[in-house]
Design an enzyme around this catalytic site. Structure first.
Site, PDB file in Angstrom:
ATOM      1  N   GLU A   3     -24.933 -27.422  33.657  1.00 54.23           N
ATOM      2  CA  GLU A   3     -24.558 -28.224  34.859  1.00 54.23           C
ATOM      3  C   GLU A   3     -23.488 -28.276  35.784  1.00 54.23           C
ATOM      4  O   GLU A   3     -24.596 -28.722  36.733  1.00 54.23           O
ATOM      5  CB  GLU A   3     -23.591 -29.357  33.885  1.00 54.23           C
ATOM      6  CG  GLU A   3     -24.346 -30.762  34.317  1.00 54.23           C
ATOM      7  CD  GLU A   3     -23.061 -32.082  33.942  1.00 54.23           C
ATOM      8  OE1 GLU A   3     -22.273 -31.497  32.524  1.00 54.23           O
ATOM      9  OE2 GLU A   3     -23.617 -32.603  34.412  1.00 54.23           O
ATOM     10  N   ASP A   4     -22.682 -27.087  35.957  1.00 55.79           N
ATOM     11  CA  ASP A   4     -22.224 -27.561  36.985  1.00 55.79           C
ATOM     12  C   ASP A   4     -22.258 -25.748  37.776  1.00 55.79           C
ATOM     13  O   ASP A   4     -21.262 -25.792  38.644  1.00 55.79           O
ATOM     14  CB  ASP A   4     -20.062 -27.491  36.642  1.00 55.79           C
ATOM     15  CG  ASP A   4     -20.293 -28.748  36.189  1.00 55.79           C
ATOM     16  OD1 ASP A   4     -20.572 -29.354  36.708  1.00 55.79           O
ATOM     17  OD2 ASP A   4     -18.853 -28.986  35.169  1.00 55.79           O
TER      18      ASP A   4
END
Ligand code: MN
Length: 731
Positions: A89-90
């Site tokens: 996600e990051d």
């Protein structure tokens, strides 16, 4: 600010070592290398990132992995996934990268975790359908839920670095979704921490109020616990039990909720702690030994028969096993006692993690884990079309005065407690409410009056032939529904009344009286109706007959007027005012009128009161907390008048008190002494009952006002042996 990168690097390695230490026992060949690889990939991926606190980001995944290892007992795959949980996600890493590096299973779990973030973390409100989606994705591998819970727990532990609005959002979600989820999975320790932290950020005042009081009362509580435990310890030892016995404080969250839902103050909560007895005994003797301990305890302290809970014979759906009872301890205090075995205790505190410990052979390990996983999966992947049934257990009633319900499409609606299906219909749309003929709650047909519970999913059934009825007003609790129904009823009456005019005209004609405005108005006041519209309405529904019109004519012609015995109007009562020293003023313009104090609640000056116009007995004054108040206010609102106390002259009023305490010698004597020492207090009656060492007394006294009464209550509370003094309504 100068950051010492070298020191940070050391700290990261330190934390990694602690993680390995926490899970070492469970690791098999090759596992350690795999975890090391995941650690290095995560460090590299997050290397440029920092948390809001300024710390290196990698502290977070390590901490999450630590929780997974230590508090949930996850194995290597789970720990690898925890370390990598934020990478896709990051960071620049893709799911394909993860799959290439760690294989199919790990990438599946990371995929699940990333999706959940998309559904929950990035939407402003959690909708039912999302709930379901989230849980169904998660159920493909239970580790997704567990890692997500660990992730949330760490975020909650470090929430003080966030902005206030973020704190509110994250903390509310935690109370709404994550804590109940942890509860459902039997992770009690984590659930409790999530709830306490959730409260701390959603309602800091409430949190610290309880926390401070808990701290202040700690020494006193410890003394009491010691006093309670000592005799039990002796006899349990004599009987050859291996056991631990200790006092266990309730969580701040649960105490706060009790204060809120039960409307009590901190000092009145008797179960601020429970006594827990954990016995070490072989599985085969578990049940009988727990009951043996129960019998020993109840030889010492009287149990309350309606507070016995046997979750050993039938464990809770989340697997909780324990035997609970509430006994009368020293000083007349009820004490909850929890009896369980070491195995049950570990299961109750850390559910999943405990399973690992109680597996013997590898094959057995696998089968027990499988059984547990499939039970949870079953729970979440319920084939029942009633998608939201499980929310029942989600304890949404944490929010005590509100319930959360769902439309068939999964939109969430918030309604006040005790709302009915009809309230819900009006909440959707006025038209839906007006044409509502019934509802389906969780696919079952229910009447309009059905009281909704949190988690219910409601489909409203309508018919265009339906119109609101008078008695609907009793079926709804929301202001919105009430006013919509009233409007609609008014509308209906008006329509009917329009037709009544003609009918009445014919009746007047028959009786040979002119149909003039004057005559109509006279007839209205003769019948004591509020308006001509009401008269027309009556005519339309057949409630005015020729005989009545004739009597009216006769009455009109005779000078002597007779009135019917209906509730008199305020104006009529004004003529009955008595002398100049009234205690109460009544009505919108606060006039001095004659009144009587209602015997059902015995109001005294200082109480919040209202007047009620009775038939034949003038105005009666009730306390707003009177048990009859709700009925009177809701059914006869038009007969209710304002009332206010004016002066504090020394007139005495009757008030009732209830006392509860331990049966101390000379207690009754001491109580009566306090009462007679109090200025201007006269006792009318007193009665006492003693049972199992507990006494209950009822005293009726004459006092001037609430201040006076409260003073007396305070003094009575000081009498040794008296535990509780409260005002009661009736004598
Ligand atoms: Mn995270």
């Amino acid at each position: 600010m100068q950051i010492d990168l070298e020191a940070e690097r050391k700290e990261i390695l330190n934390r990694y070592k602690l993680l390995i230490k926490a899970c070492k026992r469970r690791l098999e060949k090759g596992d350690k290398e795999l975890i090391r690889k995941a650690f290095e990939v995560a460090v590299e991926a997050h290397k440029e990132m920092r948390r809001k606190s300024g710390e290196p980001y990698i502290y977070h995944p390590i901490a999450v992995a630590q929780i997974c290892a230590e508090e949930m007992g996850l194995g290597a795959t789970g720990i690898v996934c925890a370390l990598l949980h934020d990478t896709v996600e990051d960071t620049d890493l893709t799911l394909d990268d993860i799959k290439g590096l760690f294989g199919e299973k790990v990438s599946q779990i990371i995929d699940g975790l990333t999706k959940i973030s998309g559904v929950i973390d990035n939407t402003s409100s959690i909708q039912a359908e999302n709930f379901r989606k989230v849980l169904l994705t998660m159920s493909s591998d239970i580790r997704v839920i567990l890692i997500k819970l660990a992730d949330r727990l760490h975020n909650m532990r470090t929430l003080n670095h966030m902005k206030r609005d973020k704190q509110m959002k994250i903390a509310s979600e935690t109370l709404f979704l994550y804590a109940p989820l942890a509860h459902r999975l039997g992770l009690n320790t984590i659930k409790t921490e999530l709830e306490d932290l959730g409260l701390k950020y959603t309602n800091p005042e409430g949190y610290y109020e309880v926390a401070v009081k808990l701290k202040e009362t700690e020494p006193e509580r410890q003394r009491f616990i010691q006093k309670f435990i000592v005799p039990l310890e002796e006899i349990l030892q004599e009987q050859g039990f291996k056991f631990r016995i200790y006092g266990r404080p309730k969580s701040i969250f649960s105490i706060y909720n009790k204060i809120k839902t039960k409307g009590v103050v901190f000092e009145e909560i008797y179960d601020l702690f429970a006594i827990r007895i954990v016995i070490d005994t072989p599985v085969d003797n578990e049940k009988s030994d727990c009951w043996k301990v129960y019998s020993i305890i109840t030889d010492f302290y009287h149990p309350s028969p309606d507070r016995l809970r046997d979750w050993i014979s039938t464990p809770k759906s989340n697997g909780y096993e324990s035997l609970h009872t509430t006994v009368m301890g020293p000083e007349g205090k009820w004490v909850e006692v929890q009896i369980r075995t070491v195995r049950m205790d570990e299961m109750a505190e850390s559910g999943y993690a405990a399973h690992w410990k109680y597996k013997d052979s590898a094959a057995e390990k696998e089968s027990k884990l499988e059984a547990w996983l499939s039970r949870i999966k079953e729970m979440l992947d319920n084939p029942d079309p009633n998608a939201l049934e499980f929310i029942d257990d989600f304890k949404l009633n944490l929010f005590s005065d509100e319930i959360f319900v769902f439309t068939p499409k999964g939109d969430m609606k918030t309604l006040p407690l005790s709302s009915t299906a009809l309230d819900f219909a009006f909440d959707i749309h006025t038209k839906v409410g007006e044409q509502c003929i019934g509802a389906k709650v969780n696919h079952k047909l229910v009447p309009l009056s059905y009281e909704l519970k949190s988690g219910d999913q409601i489909e409203i059934l309508t018919s265009n032939k339906q119109t609101p009825k008078e008695d609907w007003l009793k079926l709804v609790v929301t202001a919105r529904a009430k006013s919509k129904i009233k409007n609609s009823l008014k509308e209906q009456r008006k329509k009917i009344a329009d037709g009544g005019r003609e009918i009445l005209e014919k009746k007047f004609y028959k009786c040979k009286i002119e149909f003039t405005l004057q005559n109509i108005n006279d007839f209205v006041s003769y019948l004591k109706l509020p308006s001509s519209q009401e008269l027309f309405y009556r005519a339309a529904v057949g409630n005015v007959d020729v005989k009545e019109v004739k009597e009216f004519i006769k009455h009109k012609e005779s000078p002597k007027r007779k009135t019917k015995t209906t509730a008199p109007k305020i104006e009529q009562l004004i003529t009955n005012t008595r002398g100049g020293n009234e205690m109460l003023v009544i009505g919108d313009d606060l006039q001095k009128l004659d009144y009587k104090l209602a015997p059902c609640c015995n109001p005294i000056p200082g109480d919040d009161v209202f007047g009620f116009v009775t038939v034949g007995e003038g105005i009666k004054i009730h306390r707003t907390t009177c048990p009859n108040a709700v009925k009177l206010l809701s059914n006869y609102a038009y007969r209710v008048v304002k009332a206010k106390w004016t002066n504090d002259e020394l007139i005495s009023f009757l008030a009732g008190l209830k006392l509860i305490g331990t049966d101390e010698l000379g207690l009754v004597n001491n109580i009566t002494k306090v009462i007679s020492n109090e200025n201007h207090v006269n006792m009318r009656s007193i009665s006492f009952d003693t049972e199992d060492g507990i006494f209950t007394g009822t005293i009726m006294v004459y006092v001037h006002d609430t201040k006076h009464l409260n003073h007396l209550i305070d003094n009575l509370k000081k009498v040794k042996g008296v535990n509780k003094v409260e005002r009661i309504d009736q004598n």
